[in-house]
Design a protein around this motif. Sequence first.
Motif, PDB file in Angstrom:
ATOM      1  N   THR A   9       6.183  -4.798   4.908  1.00 51.02           N
ATOM      2  CA  THR A   9       5.378  -3.922   3.714  1.00 51.02           C
ATOM      3  C   THR A   9       6.125  -3.521   2.617  1.00 51.02           C
ATOM      4  O   THR A   9       7.392  -3.500   2.576  1.00 51.02           O
ATOM      5  CB  THR A   9       5.003  -2.612   4.770  1.00 51.02           C
ATOM      6  N   ASP A  57       0.964  -1.023   0.054  1.00 53.86           N
ATOM      7  CA  ASP A  57       0.069   0.087  -0.025  1.00 53.86           C
ATOM      8  C   ASP A  57       0.858   1.238  -0.121  1.00 53.86           C
ATOM      9  O   ASP A  57       1.863   1.197   0.779  1.00 53.86           O
ATOM     10  CB  ASP A  57      -0.794   0.057   1.213  1.00 53.86           C
ATOM     11  N   ASP A  58       0.447   2.227  -0.919  1.00 51.71           N
ATOM     12  CA  ASP A  58       1.329   3.508  -0.832  1.00 51.71           C
ATOM     13  C   ASP A  58       1.186   4.463   0.337  1.00 51.71           C
ATOM     14  O   ASP A  58       1.542   5.594   0.255  1.00 51.71           O
ATOM     15  CB  ASP A  58       1.392   4.173  -2.169  1.00 51.71           C
ATOM     16  N   SER A  59       0.115   4.096   1.271  1.00 46.11           N
ATOM     17  CA  SER A  59      -0.648   5.184   2.229  1.00 46.11           C
ATOM     18  C   SER A  59       0.142   4.624   3.269  1.00 46.11           C
ATOM     19  O   SER A  59      -0.262   3.409   4.199  1.00 46.11           O
ATOM     20  CB  SER A  59      -1.992   4.948   2.252  1.00 46.11           C
ATOM     21  N   PRO A  60       1.138   5.489   4.171  1.00 46.88           N
ATOM     22  CA  PRO A  60       1.727   5.297   5.433  1.00 46.88           C
ATOM     23  C   PRO A  60       0.272   4.834   6.641  1.00 46.88           C
ATOM     24  O   PRO A  60       0.630   4.072   7.387  1.00 46.88           O
ATOM     25  CB  PRO A  60       2.555   6.370   5.832  1.00 46.88           C
ATOM     26  N   GLU A  63       5.685  -0.198  -0.476  1.00 47.91           N
ATOM     27  CA  GLU A  63       4.730   0.791  -0.772  1.00 47.91           C
ATOM     28  C   GLU A  63       4.496   1.228  -2.250  1.00 47.91           C
ATOM     29  O   GLU A  63       4.161   2.296  -2.462  1.00 47.91           O
ATOM     30  CB  GLU A  63       5.809   2.070  -0.037  1.00 47.91           C
ATOM     31  N   SER A  64       4.928   0.068  -3.180  1.00 49.45           N
ATOM     32  CA  SER A  64       4.337   0.224  -4.557  1.00 49.45           C
ATOM     33  C   SER A  64       4.155  -1.292  -4.847  1.00 49.45           C
ATOM     34  O   SER A  64       4.688  -2.298  -4.193  1.00 49.45           O
ATOM     35  CB  SER A  64       5.407   0.833  -5.297  1.00 49.45           C
ATOM     36  N   ILE A 104      -1.028   1.440   6.069  1.00 49.33           N
ATOM     37  CA  ILE A 104      -0.057   0.249   6.532  1.00 49.33           C
ATOM     38  C   ILE A 104      -0.059   0.382   7.779  1.00 49.33           C
ATOM     39  O   ILE A 104      -0.012  -0.862   8.437  1.00 49.33           O
ATOM     40  CB  ILE A 104       1.528   0.803   6.021  1.00 49.33           C
ATOM     41  N   MET A 131      -2.095   2.835  -6.876  1.00 49.01           N
ATOM     42  CA  MET A 131      -0.739   3.052  -6.374  1.00 49.01           C
ATOM     43  C   MET A 131       0.063   3.624  -7.542  1.00 49.01           C
ATOM     44  O   MET A 131      -0.423   3.162  -8.777  1.00 49.01           O
ATOM     45  CB  MET A 131       0.031   2.021  -5.834  1.00 49.01           C
TER      46      MET A 131
END
Length: 121
Positions: free
Chosen positions: A30, A8-11, A32-33, A14, A55
Motif C-alpha cells: 500500500t 489510497d489515502d483512506s485507511p 497513502e499518497s 485500504i 488525495m
Amino acid sequence: MARILIVDDSPTEIHALRTMLEKHGHAVTTAESGEEGVAAAKAQVPDLVLMDVVMPGLNGFQATRDLSKSDETSHVPVVVVSTKDQATDRVWAMRQGARDYITKPVAEKELLQTIGKYLNA
C-alpha cells in the motif's frame, strides 16, 4: 497470485481492498499518497495498481499519468478506484493511462472481475 499496489489515502478503503484481495491469494502493498504510490510502483513494479483519485498532493490522475509515461511502469495496468462517478472522470482517467475504472464502494465481485481482465491477459 498477483502483486497488487493499493494507492489510497483512506485507511478504511485500504483495509477493505486489502481484505478482498488477500482473501483471494494476492500479495498486497500500500501507499497513502500519489507520490508514495509512484515511488512504490517504480521500486516494486507490481502486477497491477489500484489508484484512488482524491488525495492530497499528487492526485490519482497525476500519479496514473506518471506511471503510464514511465519506462519502468508503463506496462503495469492502473485501475482507478474512486468515489468520483461522472463520465468525465472516467474519460479523464483513461486519457491519463488508466486501463479501467471502478466506483466506490467497491463490490468484491466487480473488483475481482476487473483486475482479472488484466492479470490473466
